[in-house]
Motif scaffolding. Structure first.
Motif, PDB file in Angstrom:
ATOM      1  N   ILE B 136       0.852  -1.202   0.000  1.00 18.68           N
ATOM      2  CA  ILE B 136       0.000   0.000   0.000  1.00 18.68           C
ATOM      3  C   ILE B 136       0.885   1.248   0.000  1.00 18.68           C
ATOM      4  CG2 ILE B 136      -1.683   1.323   1.355  1.00 18.68           C
ATOM      5  CD1 ILE B 136      -2.838  -1.428   2.264  1.00 18.68           C
ATOM      6  N   MET B 137       1.907   1.257   0.836  1.00 19.51           N
ATOM      7  CA  MET B 137       2.838   2.393   0.852  1.00 19.51           C
ATOM      8  C   MET B 137       3.453   2.585  -0.534  1.00 19.51           C
ATOM      9  SD  MET B 137       4.895   2.225   4.496  1.00 19.51           S
ATOM     10  CE  MET B 137       5.977   0.861   4.130  1.00 19.51           C
ATOM     11  N   ARG B 138       3.920   1.481  -1.127  1.00 21.10           N
ATOM     12  CA  ARG B 138       4.626   1.571  -2.399  1.00 21.10           C
ATOM     13  C   ARG B 138       3.688   1.976  -3.543  1.00 21.10           C
ATOM     14  NH1 ARG B 138       7.363  -3.297  -4.105  1.00 21.10           N
ATOM     15  NH2 ARG B 138       9.228  -2.160  -4.743  1.00 21.10           N
ATOM     16  N   PHE B 140       0.947   3.861  -3.440  1.00 19.13           N
ATOM     17  CA  PHE B 140       0.548   5.271  -3.439  1.00 19.13           C
ATOM     18  C   PHE B 140       1.764   6.200  -3.546  1.00 19.13           C
ATOM     19  CE2 PHE B 140      -3.186   3.011  -2.033  1.00 19.13           C
ATOM     20  CZ  PHE B 140      -4.089   3.518  -2.947  1.00 19.13           C
ATOM     21  N   ALA B 141       2.926   5.733  -3.138  1.00 23.57           N
ATOM     22  CA  ALA B 141       4.141   6.520  -3.383  1.00 23.57           C
ATOM     23  C   ALA B 141       4.382   6.637  -4.892  1.00 23.57           C
ATOM     24  CB  ALA B 141       5.340   5.874  -2.693  1.00 23.57           C
ATOM     25  N   ALA B 143       2.054   6.416  -7.157  1.00 22.46           N
ATOM     26  CA  ALA B 143       0.992   7.303  -7.648  1.00 22.46           C
ATOM     27  C   ALA B 143       1.394   8.766  -7.467  1.00 22.46           C
ATOM     28  CB  ALA B 143      -0.315   7.024  -6.918  1.00 22.46           C
ATOM     29  N   GLY B 144       1.949   9.076  -6.299  1.00 20.47           N
ATOM     30  CA  GLY B 144       2.358  10.454  -6.025  1.00 20.47           C
ATOM     31  C   GLY B 144       3.466  10.907  -6.953  1.00 20.47           C
ATOM     32  N   SER B 145       4.456  10.037  -7.152  1.00 20.40           N
ATOM     33  CA  SER B 145       5.590  10.469  -7.979  1.00 20.40           C
ATOM     34  C   SER B 145       5.177  10.600  -9.446  1.00 20.40           C
ATOM     35  CB  SER B 145       6.780   9.527  -7.800  1.00 20.40           C
ATOM     36  OG  SER B 145       6.499   8.289  -8.387  1.00 20.40           O
ATOM     37  N   ASN B 147       2.018  11.460 -10.275  1.00 14.94           N
ATOM     38  CA  ASN B 147       0.823  12.316 -10.249  1.00 14.94           C
ATOM     39  C   ASN B 147      -0.398  11.577 -10.803  1.00 14.94           C
ATOM     40  OD1 ASN B 147      -0.219  14.728  -9.388  1.00 14.94           O
ATOM     41  ND2 ASN B 147       0.091  15.793 -11.326  1.00 14.94           N
ATOM     42  N   LYS B 148      -0.528  10.328 -10.343  1.00  9.97           N
ATOM     43  CA  LYS B 148      -1.618   9.473 -10.838  1.00  9.97           C
ATOM     44  C   LYS B 148      -2.846   9.599  -9.920  1.00  9.97           C
ATOM     45  CE  LYS B 148      -0.317   5.229 -12.098  1.00  9.97           C
ATOM     46  NZ  LYS B 148       0.019   3.806 -11.862  1.00  9.97           N
ATOM     47  N   THR B 149      -4.017   9.634 -10.513  1.00  7.76           N
ATOM     48  CA  THR B 149      -5.278   9.704  -9.760  1.00  7.76           C
ATOM     49  C   THR B 149      -5.420   8.467  -8.866  1.00  7.76           C
ATOM     50  OG1 THR B 149      -6.217  10.883 -11.627  1.00  7.76           O
ATOM     51  CG2 THR B 149      -7.787   9.958 -10.058  1.00  7.76           C
ATOM     52  N   PHE B 150      -5.938   8.651  -7.644  1.00  4.57           N
ATOM     53  CA  PHE B 150      -6.034   7.527  -6.706  1.00  4.57           C
ATOM     54  C   PHE B 150      -7.000   6.439  -7.186  1.00  4.57           C
ATOM     55  CE2 PHE B 150      -4.898  10.403  -2.868  1.00  4.57           C
ATOM     56  CZ  PHE B 150      -3.559  10.215  -3.118  1.00  4.57           C
ATOM     57  N   TYR B 151      -8.192   6.858  -7.643  1.00  5.57           N
ATOM     58  CA  TYR B 151      -9.219   5.871  -7.999  1.00  5.57           C
ATOM     59  C   TYR B 151     -10.198   6.510  -8.984  1.00  5.57           C
ATOM     60  CZ  TYR B 151     -11.615   8.662  -4.494  1.00  5.57           C
ATOM     61  OH  TYR B 151     -12.127   9.718  -3.797  1.00  5.57           O
ATOM     62  N   PRO B 153     -13.512   8.015  -9.984  1.00  7.43           N
ATOM     63  CA  PRO B 153     -14.605   8.609  -9.220  1.00  7.43           C
ATOM     64  C   PRO B 153     -15.930   7.872  -9.442  1.00  7.43           C
ATOM     65  CG  PRO B 153     -13.464  10.272 -10.527  1.00  7.43           C
ATOM     66  CD  PRO B 153     -12.947   8.935 -10.968  1.00  7.43           C
TER      67      PRO B 153
END
Lengths: 216, 216
Positions: B136-138, B140-141, B143-145, B147-151, B153
């Motif tokens: 989970i950490m990896r 979303f990290a 995703a952040g680097s 700039n990817k949308t989380f999910y 909508p």
């Protein structure tokens, strides 16, 4: 104007403005905070005319944390939302200042304690984004975008040291995420926070099972 | 050479080489994979001379995903590790090729099924990093680097659509994280994966409670 109409107008506006925002402060963040704020407002008897535009527009403009303009994000967001509301004929003019106030004091890191119910509710809704599974997504997305180390190899869970959230992503649990519950203003938000805080603890427990127990 | 001495030498080397790696592929990733690989090797009877350098060095060089060199990461990592091992007088020369092989076929996205026990164990250890709280950490990290949308909508949990992990971070749960358990080679790794997979489901359940049930 009905609350639903205000929501609709504000989302149309936000959608245009927020296209390039990072995933922790994008339109879905606005969507979640808006839903939470409306729920809290209903329970606590706050003015939806103020809560709705403030919640949708509170992160309209987010300058990167390492930018000199970073501290101006809330002021510029408030100004843009105000300009937009002034352009809506049916929106009550006398409430625009209250919307701006709520946005300007929303950020918890500023340390301002809001004086109006509506601003308290926006701060509570935004704080609920800093606890639970959503907060885990946002914490590590920020770590990724800033290339921040996940945890201290020597002491991941801050047993023997003070947490340093600038250095380690997981330390944000100790400086912010696990503190959210006691910083909330409304009873309704505290009730929503409880299972989310519990989940943060479950995440930490799971990590203790997964991380190597000794270094190297 | 004892296994502990090989570990020590390899970590000293990796520490120098991996200073700027992203948090999903940094020295702590090497540390976790090394611990897992050693544990699996002990249970499955694999050769530690091969498993230790391969696990510590498997992500020695990680070119960014959008780089043209991205596909060369494993090959260049393997070459650097081989060069390093050749410089250690006491390291058995005839095992260096097996170390290189394990590193080269490790990445699951290449789709290569390893033929040696040691390479299987490295792939299992690295796959265990794609399940549980660490995953989970990896996720979303990354995703952040990027700039990817989380999910999505409209359909966060891929109920009505095919998952698209290039577009939405959470979709990686469906294309990879929840699939890890059945892709593992060893029984020992499958046992380690079970509680981690369970935690992924808990995370998704918690998210269903936190995300707005309707859009906007």
């Amino acid at each position: 104007m009905t609350p639903s109409m205000i929501s609709l107008f504000c989302f149309e506006f936000a959608e245009k403005m927020m296209q390039d925002n990072d995933p922790s402060h994008d339109l879905e963040h606005a969507n979640r905070v808006h839903k939470l704020a409306r729920y809290l407002a209903g329970k606590e008897g706050a003015d939806l005319d103020i809560v709705i535009p403030a919640s949708i527009g509170h992160d309209l403009i987010v300058y990167p944390k390492d930018s000199l303009k970073s501290k101006l994000s809330a002021t510029h967001s408030a100004a843009e939302v105000a300009k937009f509301l002034q352009g809506i004929d049916d929106f009550p003019r006398d409430k625009i200042v209250a919307v701006m106030y709520a946005i300007q004091v929303c950020s918890f890191s500023k340390g301002i304690v809001p004086t109006t119910l509506e601003a308290k509710i926006l701060q509570d809704a935004d704080l609920l984004e800093a606890v639970g599974a959503v907060a885990i997504m946002r914490t590590f997305a920020s770590a990724g975008s800033m290339n921040k180390t996940f945890y201290s190899p020597e002491d991941p869970f801050c047993v023997y040291r003070e947490p340093d959230a600038h250095k380690y992503a997981l330390d944000l649990f100790y400086t912010r995420l696990l503190q959210v519950e006691k910083r909330l203003h409304t009873q309704t938000a505290r009730e929503l926070a409880r299972p989310r805080t519990k989940f943060l603890h479950q995440f930490l427990t799971q990590l203790t099972l997964e991380l190597p127990q000794t270094n190297k």
